[in-house]
Scaffold this motif. Structure first.
Motif, short mmCIF file in Angstrom:
data_model
loop_
_atom_site.label_atom_id
_atom_site.label_comp_id
_atom_site.label_asym_id
_atom_site.label_seq_id
_atom_site.Cartn_x
_atom_site.Cartn_y
_atom_site.Cartn_z
N LYS A 25 -23.16 -29.66 22.29
CA LYS A 25 -21.88 -29.94 22.95
C LYS A 25 -22.03 -30.07 24.46
CE LYS A 25 -18.21 -29.96 20.26
NZ LYS A 25 -17.39 -31.14 20.14
N CYS A 26 -22.77 -29.14 25.09
CA CYS A 26 -22.88 -29.16 26.55
C CYS A 26 -24.28 -29.54 27.03
CB CYS A 26 -22.49 -27.80 27.13
SG CYS A 26 -23.64 -26.46 26.73
N LYS A 28 -26.65 -27.66 27.74
CA LYS A 28 -27.14 -26.72 28.76
C LYS A 28 -27.57 -25.39 28.16
CE LYS A 28 -25.56 -28.18 33.14
NZ LYS A 28 -25.25 -27.71 34.44
N HIS A 50 -23.52 -21.06 27.40
CA HIS A 50 -22.88 -21.80 28.49
C HIS A 50 -21.42 -22.16 28.18
CE1 HIS A 50 -22.55 -24.42 31.97
NE2 HIS A 50 -22.04 -25.34 31.17
N CYS A 51 -21.20 -22.80 27.01
CA CYS A 51 -19.84 -23.31 26.73
C CYS A 51 -19.11 -22.56 25.62
CB CYS A 51 -19.89 -24.80 26.40
SG CYS A 51 -20.64 -25.20 24.81
N TYR A 129 -21.52 -34.79 22.19
CA TYR A 129 -21.66 -34.30 23.56
C TYR A 129 -20.33 -34.43 24.29
CZ TYR A 129 -23.11 -34.32 28.46
OH TYR A 129 -23.22 -34.07 29.79
N ASP A 130 -19.95 -33.37 24.98
CA ASP A 130 -18.72 -33.37 25.78
C ASP A 130 -19.11 -33.13 27.23
OD1 ASP A 130 -16.23 -33.12 26.88
OD2 ASP A 130 -15.67 -31.32 25.75
N ARG A 133 -17.87 -30.06 29.19
CA ARG A 133 -18.44 -28.74 28.93
C ARG A 133 -19.73 -28.48 29.71
NH1 ARG A 133 -17.71 -26.02 23.53
NH2 ARG A 133 -15.74 -26.79 22.72
N SER A 134 -20.37 -29.52 30.20
CA SER A 134 -21.67 -29.34 30.84
C SER A 134 -21.58 -28.88 32.28
CB SER A 134 -22.48 -30.64 30.76
OG SER A 134 -21.85 -31.66 31.50
N TYR A 138 -17.17 -24.93 33.91
CA TYR A 138 -16.48 -24.94 32.63
C TYR A 138 -16.10 -23.52 32.25
CZ TYR A 138 -15.38 -25.75 27.76
OH TYR A 138 -14.74 -25.81 26.54
N ARG A 140 -15.13 -20.94 29.44
CA ARG A 140 -15.15 -20.71 28.00
C ARG A 140 -13.87 -19.98 27.60
NH1 ARG A 140 -20.15 -17.65 26.11
NH2 ARG A 140 -19.66 -16.32 27.84
#
Length: 141
Positions: A25-26, A28, A50-51, A129-130, A133-134, A138, A140
């Motif tokens: 998704k992110c 990272k 991360h997200c 992939y968003d 979110r990266s 961002y 959470r």
């Protein structure tokens, strides 16, 4: 010009993120808590650090990864058997059994990790992939 380059982040490619086992998704956060080959067993994070994306979408979701791992294992064994035959020309079955069992054991951590990565990146529809979110900012939920 330097401040412009520092403020914009380069987007990580899907292949690079998958090879490094990052969150789909992110791209990272790490999917796994430790290294592939180590003294402790592999532990997959339940959520992206991360997200916050939950990797196991539903109970038993990663049972499908066993089929992906099986496909990896078959491809590795067939490739090795053909390579042994071409390189040595041996007809001794114990040469093949020993080499195939050895490579299967050595590559099992690789198969475990990347079967889950392949399942999340390419075999599950709806996980994309968003770019929002990266970012480092961002939040959470």
């Amino acid at each position: 010009m330097n401040t412009l380059l520092n403020n914009t982040e380069m987007e990580v490619s899907q292949l690079s993120a998958a090879l490094h086992a990052k969150c789909p998704k992110c791209r990272k956060g790490n999917m796994f808590a430790n290294s592939m080959y180590g003294l402790s067993s592999q532990k997959m994070n339940t959520h992206c650090p991360h997200c916050g994306f939950t990797f196991e979408i539903e109970p038993g979701y990663f049972y499908v990864a066993m089929f992906v791992s099986y496909a990896f294992n078959i491809a590795e064994m067939v490739s090795l058997a053909v390579a042994i035959y071409i390189l040595t020309g041996s007809h001794n079955p114990w040469v093949y059994v020993g080499a195939l069992l050895g490579i299967s054991v050595i590559l099992s951590p690789f198969n475990f990790r990347y079967s889950r990565v392949v399942l999340l990146y390419w075999l599950t529809p709806g996980i994309n992939y968003d770019p929002n979110r990266s970012g480092d900012d961002y939040k959470r939920l």
